[in-house]
Every structure is written in C-alpha cells, then in structure tokens.
Design a protein around this motif. Sequence first.
Motif, PDB file in Angstrom:
ATOM      1  N   GLY A 157     -11.182 -57.344  15.885  1.00 25.34           N
ATOM      2  CA  GLY A 157     -11.946 -56.460  15.017  1.00 25.34           C
ATOM      3  C   GLY A 157     -12.625 -55.340  15.769  1.00 25.34           C
TER       4      GLY A 157
ATOM      5  N   LEU B 140     -16.075 -53.719  15.305  1.00 21.90           N
ATOM      6  CA  LEU B 140     -17.318 -53.968  14.584  1.00 21.90           C
ATOM      7  C   LEU B 140     -18.229 -52.745  14.692  1.00 21.90           C
TER       8      LEU B 140
ATOM      9  N   LEU C 202     -14.813 -51.966   9.225  1.00 18.99           N
ATOM     10  CA  LEU C 202     -14.483 -53.136  10.033  1.00 18.99           C
ATOM     11  C   LEU C 202     -12.962 -53.146  10.173  1.00 18.99           C
TER      12      LEU C 202
ATOM     13  N   GLY D 247     -17.942 -53.810   6.598  1.00 18.70           N
ATOM     14  CA  GLY D 247     -18.816 -54.904   6.988  1.00 18.70           C
ATOM     15  C   GLY D 247     -19.235 -55.826   5.867  1.00 18.70           C
TER      16      GLY D 247
END
Length: 500
Positions: free
Chosen positions: A151, A153, A269, A382
């Motif tokens: 991922g 982030l 994300l 997110g």
Amino acid sequence: MNKELELNPNKVVAFLGKPAREFTKADIVEYIRKNEVRMVNFMYPAGDGRLKTLNFVINNIEYLDTILTCGERVDGSSLFPFIEAGSSDLYVIPRFSTAFLDPFAEIPTLSMLCSFFNKDGEPLASAPRYTLLKALRAFEDVTGMQFEAMGELEYYVIAPDESLFPATDQKGYHESAPFAKFNEFRTECMAYIAQAGGKIKYGHSEVGNFTIDGYVYEQNEIEFLPVAAADAADQLVLAKWIIRNLAYRYGFDITFAPKITAGKAGSGLHIHMRLMKDGRSVMVKDGVLSNEARKAIAGMMVLAPSITAFGNTNPTSYFRLVPHQEAPTNVCWGDRNRSVLVRVPLGWTAKSDMCRIANPLEAESNVDTTQKQTVEMRSPDGSADVYELIAGLAVACRYGFELEDALAIAERTYVNVNIHQKENADRLKTLEHLPDSCALSADCLERQREIFERYGVFSPAMIDGILKSLRSYDDRTLREDIGNDREQMLALVRKYFHCG
C-alpha cells in the motif's frame, strides 16, 4: 548471517534470531521471560477498520500459556454490524508471527494481532482478514500463482502554523525541511512501523501542503514493499495505529480521509499488486508487461465499479474521485499515467545499467529488476477496510483469468494519454465512469456480487452488510446537491475526518 535477519528492526526477531513467520508459542514465552515483559495486548481490526485492543497483565506462566493457547472471548456485536447481540460471542486467538514490542507502552508490553473464531472454533466466515485469506486461496487455486500487495499510505499532519519557511501551496511533493515541517515525525513513524514488522519501501512528503486559519496541513506518504497480501493488510492497519498514536503524543492531528477541504488534494490508499509463481514475479516477459498481468488488469477493469464498495466507503470518497484532483474517474489503465484507474509504474525494464552510469567506479550490476514491476489500483482511499479491499482486488485479478476475452478487454481499456485534457474528450466518452456515490457503488456491487461470493470468498452476510452500510448514507445526488458549497463540503469533511 541470514540476510532476512541482518539489520532487522523488529526487536522480537532480533532477540529470537529467526524470521517472524517461524515464531512459536515457546518463542513468545521465552521473549517475555527474558525481556521482563509485564503485559500482553491482543489487537484485532473491527468493522470500522480500526484496531481494537485487549490488555492482559501476566499473572504467572500458567496464565500466560492459557491466553496464548486459548485466546479470549469478545463481544462480536460490538465489533461487527453483521453479528446479532443474541449470539455475539467470538474468540480472538493471537497469531504469534505478528508479535512486536509496543513502542508506546510505559510498561513493557508485547502486542500481537488476532484472528476471529466462531462458537464452534471455526474461522469467522465474515471476518475481513479471513475473507482475504479465502480470496488468496481461490486466486492460487484458479491461477497457480500467489498474490502479493503493498500500500501507499497517504495522510495529512495538521498543527499550528509556525510561519517560518512557508510551503508552496499544493507543491509539497518530496519537499525537504524546513519547507516540509513533518519529515522527522514521518521518519519516526516509519521506524516504529518497521519495529512492528512493517516492510517499508520509503516515505516522503506529498503534493498537499497548505495553511488554513492558522494551521498548516501537510500531506505525507509511507509506501510499503510487496509482501504476501494478508501481511500487506496487517501492516497497513498497524501503520495507521502507529501514526495516530505518535501524533497524539506530539499534539498533532492526523487524517487519512479522502477529502481534506475544498479544492485541495485528498488522500488515497493506492494498492500495488504483483503476481508470483515459484517465488518469482510473472509481471514482465521479454521486457514488456506479461499476458498474466494483462489478464489481472482486465479483471480489475470489469469489476472496478464494485471495488469502490470496498475501497471508497463514505460520501467524501466520491468528492475525491473527480477530474484534476490526482484521482481516477474512469475505468481504464495505462503506463506511467496518473489519470488512469490502474497504472503500470516504471518497472526498471530498460537495459541501461543506471547505477554504473551514475557511479563509474562500480562494477557491472546484475540485479534482476523484473521482480520490481507492479500494477497500481488508484481509486481506493483511507476509508477502506484494507482486508476487504485487497480481497476484492484479489477476486478481480482472479476473475481476469476466468474471462475468455481478458486480453481483448485489456487492449480496449488501455489509455496512453491524459484523459482529462480537452483534446482527448472523444476518448474519454468511450470509457465507463466510476460510481459517484456510495449508493451507486452499492448498486454496482449488488449486480456483480456473485463473482465476489464465488468459491465462498465473500460471505452473503458480508456483502449484505456492505450494501446496507453504503446505502445508509443516502448520497445518490449528494455531489450534485452540494456543488461548490464550501460550508457543506467542510461539514462533510469534519464528519468523516477520522474514517478508517
């Protein structure tokens, strides 16, 4: 020395001298006894995507053995919306491979992630992580390959404005201090995440950087390395927990929300994927993207409208998925193209030895760079439950191998231009749009739910719960209703500020 162990930042790995995946109960007991650990934490993600915590004081060795072996009961109806209060008890059982020393606890504490089990001692069918495990098993059964993920982030740090060395509005990408104010905070977060077992690739400041009402808003990103997809999800939920805890310690506010304010870049994300066989990537063949990778992309093109049900789970998600906000709006893919839904980033496929060119004293490099190629899904944000999201992506990539015309679909949806530029308007008209609301996303998932339920991956109860949650927002016309009303937009942002 084993290269996997050398310089490993996880203190439990370093002490035991073995990879985390080989940890046993005896190893956990040994670490606790020899390092004067006084408490154990069980941690597990609930239906809101956040980690929950159950604390244990170590009374004696017998009690320690009992909790490590038997776990504990929890109230499932308080954790998941699909569990009825009348039969809500669940078991949580620790996974020893996830053990790490809690960096925030004043009393020495060992923390572990847990799995959910039902009253019969079976894995909870609708638990998000177990759903991901089922998706990975089905992917391997159908394709003979393993599914890896990582991922990106993104998050905003918010703190009082110091007024010194002001950042350039919306120009924060890879900025250095002193114009970027939270680089040291990010690197401290990265160190703690690595100590908890996270495999980090790098961190940097991101595009979003602005000041409002005396507060600086600075966007940052921590990107991970490709690992087994279930581990990738574990690392993301732990990373969010660590970033929030460290921010609380420093008096900063943190948000992973998809929309931060009107007219500014929201946080995504992005999930990168890699297909593996016999420990080797199959993403590239003869210097170009392989047919296997193209089939996986085709599956994501077909199921993209439904994937938003897992990756974009509150109304503000769909205020991010608009043109010119570095987020996708249409179902298409392309090379190195940030206007598309699925991007194929640079993959070191050039034949040039760049290291030797930059460093003439170096000998010829012999690194197999084909292992670095990934494909990136850019719609999620997110608000996602990362286990459900990555499970949905694994289903989509598997489905690409079940489609007879997968390569034709990949060819038809390929775009090599910025689709939001005026001269490409005709090409844009040929592409399917992503949903523009939670309600429409739910409709898409309902139409395609059979594919996600196939092989028993997503339980019908889980799909029903996701549909109910998405439709509860009643946002089918919300983007149109709010329009450019800044106050209504900010009210929405505040409501979902701490999502995920």
